[in-house]
Write an enzyme that holds these catalytic residues in place. Structure first.
Site, PDB file in Angstrom:
ATOM      1  N   LYS A 154      -4.115  -1.692   5.766  1.00 31.17           N
ATOM      2  CA  LYS A 154      -3.284  -1.246   6.895  1.00 31.17           C
ATOM      3  C   LYS A 154      -3.951  -1.586   8.227  1.00 31.17           C
ATOM      4  CE  LYS A 154      -3.074   2.897   5.170  1.00 31.17           C
ATOM      5  NZ  LYS A 154      -2.851   3.853   4.105  1.00 31.17           N
ATOM      6  N   ASP A 182       0.843  -1.211   0.000  1.00 32.75           N
ATOM      7  CA  ASP A 182       0.000   0.000   0.000  1.00 32.75           C
ATOM      8  C   ASP A 182       0.868   1.247   0.000  1.00 32.75           C
ATOM      9  OD1 ASP A 182      -2.397   1.696   0.421  1.00 32.75           O
ATOM     10  OD2 ASP A 182      -1.349   2.089   2.296  1.00 32.75           O
ATOM     11  N   SER A 241      -6.782   0.403   0.427  1.00 32.05           N
ATOM     12  CA  SER A 241      -5.601   1.014   1.022  1.00 32.05           C
ATOM     13  C   SER A 241      -5.779   1.116   2.547  1.00 32.05           C
ATOM     14  CB  SER A 241      -5.405   2.404   0.401  1.00 32.05           C
ATOM     15  OG  SER A 241      -4.563   3.203   1.172  1.00 32.05           O
TER      16      SER A 241
HETATM   17  N1  URA Z   1      -5.978   7.281   3.314  1.00 32.97           N
HETATM   18  C1  URA Z   1      -5.336   6.117   2.997  1.00 32.97           C
HETATM   19  O1  URA Z   1      -4.669   5.523   3.843  1.00 32.97           O
HETATM   20  N2  URA Z   1      -5.462   5.641   1.766  1.00 32.97           N
HETATM   21  C2  URA Z   1      -6.200   6.233   0.804  1.00 32.97           C
HETATM   22  O2  URA Z   1      -6.279   5.718  -0.296  1.00 32.97           O
HETATM   23  C3  URA Z   1      -6.856   7.452   1.127  1.00 32.97           C
HETATM   24  C4  URA Z   1      -6.739   7.948   2.408  1.00 32.97           C
END
Ligand code: URA
Length: 433
Positions: free
Chosen positions: A187, A161, A183
């Site tokens: 995480k 990511d 994304s």
């Molecule tokens: N925050 C993120 O971590 N990823 C994105 O794609 C947009 C905002």
């Protein structure tokens, strides 16, 4: 399998299989797929969209591209929150201590600000001595003892990511529901919390400009999280105006302290209580109304402020006397008051433009290598819905570089619209998914 064929397939609006998505994520992370091919794929994904199966496959492939934290030793109380990005959004600094005061364990990794949006790590680093990198042992001990630790993104947590997001940022491919959902969730899932509360921002300062898009993003993220066995809730909140009064790193920490000191009411506190209450209600299986009362009591009793104090000391803050006198944090060398150029109601304040004005003062960065000025930013003295007379102060600009004032003031003023009619007040919270 060839990357060229996958780009062609997505360009024609066809669905990619889990194997194909796994191939492009591992190929790009490993350096076999070049930036230009990944960029072409991302643009095709932005224009053609990713369906739920593709988004889930992308999330899992990115989650599994690096380490995954195991927080099972925290007995189901490990909770995390994530905002999709906004202006003046200092909720983590308030929600973390409230949730920890109520027995939750917040082992959180946060990011830095980029473009017009701020980042929790930059805000925390405006406190002298505060360490945003801790050894795994110290991190885990702090979470167990205090209930709260916030550090920067570990290099090996969802590295796919990290690499893809950097490319999206340069190729105008951020604002896609499938790409944002995968994304964020890759995480959050790699970071190991059992409970995840998402603050999905809607409006001029958010990636999602409409309620319909924000709801679609919230549904996608909650479905992915629940499908992976997590307790997830999303709060859809208004980002048409900056949240609270402060935009800028030290200014925002000072505002967070005032809220925890129970000195400031209003929308910032309201949103923080709602986010914390949702975390508590999910983690402890308790009714949301009860959790809301508990969250409010954690602030009024001073318990959340006490957690904040212990947290600051544990992570290395040199001098915590700013908790008694928050203004100590904001000694910007130069200040300029901006006055209203006409009389009338402030009918709108474009939050993205205000975020950009704060960045011009030094509070934000264009690229991740830029240095920021922790004391720079904007204090809003008036907000949307207020009536002002020409010449009334509307904001205070702070910077260390006097040369920054002209452009920042022009940008700030371009964000404001005035009118004769009082604008209809928009809700702070549009809904919960
Ligand atoms: N925050 C993120 O971590 N990823 C994105 O794609 C947009 C905002």
């Amino acid at each position: 399998m060839k990357m060229y064929d996958l780009i062609e397939k997505k360009k024609r609006g066809k669905r990619l299989s889990e194997r194909e998505i796994g191939f492009l994520v591992s190929g790009y992370t490993g350096g076999e797929i070049p930036d230009y091919q990944m960029s072409a794929f991302l643009m095709a994904a932005c224009l053609r969209g990713l369906d739920h199966k593709e988004t889930l496959a992308l999330t899992k492939a990115m989650r599994d591209s690096g380490d995954r934290l195991d927080l099972s030793y925290l007995g189901g109380l490990a909770a995390d929150k994530h905002s999709t990005g906004g202006v003046g959004d200092k909720t983590s600094l308030i929600v973390g201590p409230i949730a920890a005061a109520l027995g939750l364990k917040i082992a959180k990794m946060s990011g830095r600000g980029l473009g017009h949006t701020g980042g929790t790590i930059d805000k925390l680093e405006s406190v002298e001595g505060f360490e945003t990198t801790l050894s795994p042992e110290r991190f885990s001990k702090q979470v167990q003892e205090i209930g709260l630790a916030i550090i920067g993104q570990s290099r090996n947590l969802a590295p796919a990511d990290k690499k893809i997001y950097a490319l999206r940022d340069l190729t105008a491919t951020v604002d896609s529901i499938g790409l944002i959902a995968s994304s964020i969730m890759s995480k959050k899932l790699a970071a190991g919390a059992d409970v995840i509360v998402l603050d999905v921002k809607v409006g001029s300062g958010a990636f999602m400009k409409t309620k319909a898009d924000a709801k679609a993003l919230a549904l996608e993220m909650t479905e992915i999280g629940r499908g992976c066995g997590k307790k997830v809730r999303a709060v859809l909140s208004n980002m048409d105006v900056p949240l609270g009064s402060a935009v800028g790193n030290a200014l925002e920490v000072a505002e967070a302290v005032r809220v925890l000191r129970n000195e400031e009411k209003g929308e910032l506190l309201e949103l923080c209580l709602e986010l914390a209450a949702n975390m508590v209600s999910l983690a402890k299986n308790c009714p949301i109304d009860k959790a809301r009362i508990m969250a409010a009591e954690a602030v009024t009793s001073g318990k959340a402020l006490e957690v904040f104090r212990r947290w600051m000391k544990a992570q290395g803050a040199k001098d915590v006397s700013f908790i008694e006198a928050p203004d100590k944090l904001c000694p910007a060398e130069r200040r300029r008051t901006v006055v209203a150029r006409e009389s009338g109601y402030i009918v709108s304040m474009n939050a993205e433009t205000i975020g950009k004005a704060a960045a011009l003062l030094g509070a934000g960065r264009e690229t991740l290598d830029d240095r920021i000025d922790p004391s720079a930013g904007i204090m809003l003295l008036r907000k949307t819905g207020d009536y002002v007379r020409a010449g009334d102060p509307v904001a205070e600009l702070y910077t260390s570089s006097a040369a920054a004032f002209e452009e920042a003031e022009t940008a700030f003023c371009s964000a404001l619209r005035f009118g004769a009619k009082e604008p209809r007040k928009k809700p702070l919270i549009y809904g919960i998914v």
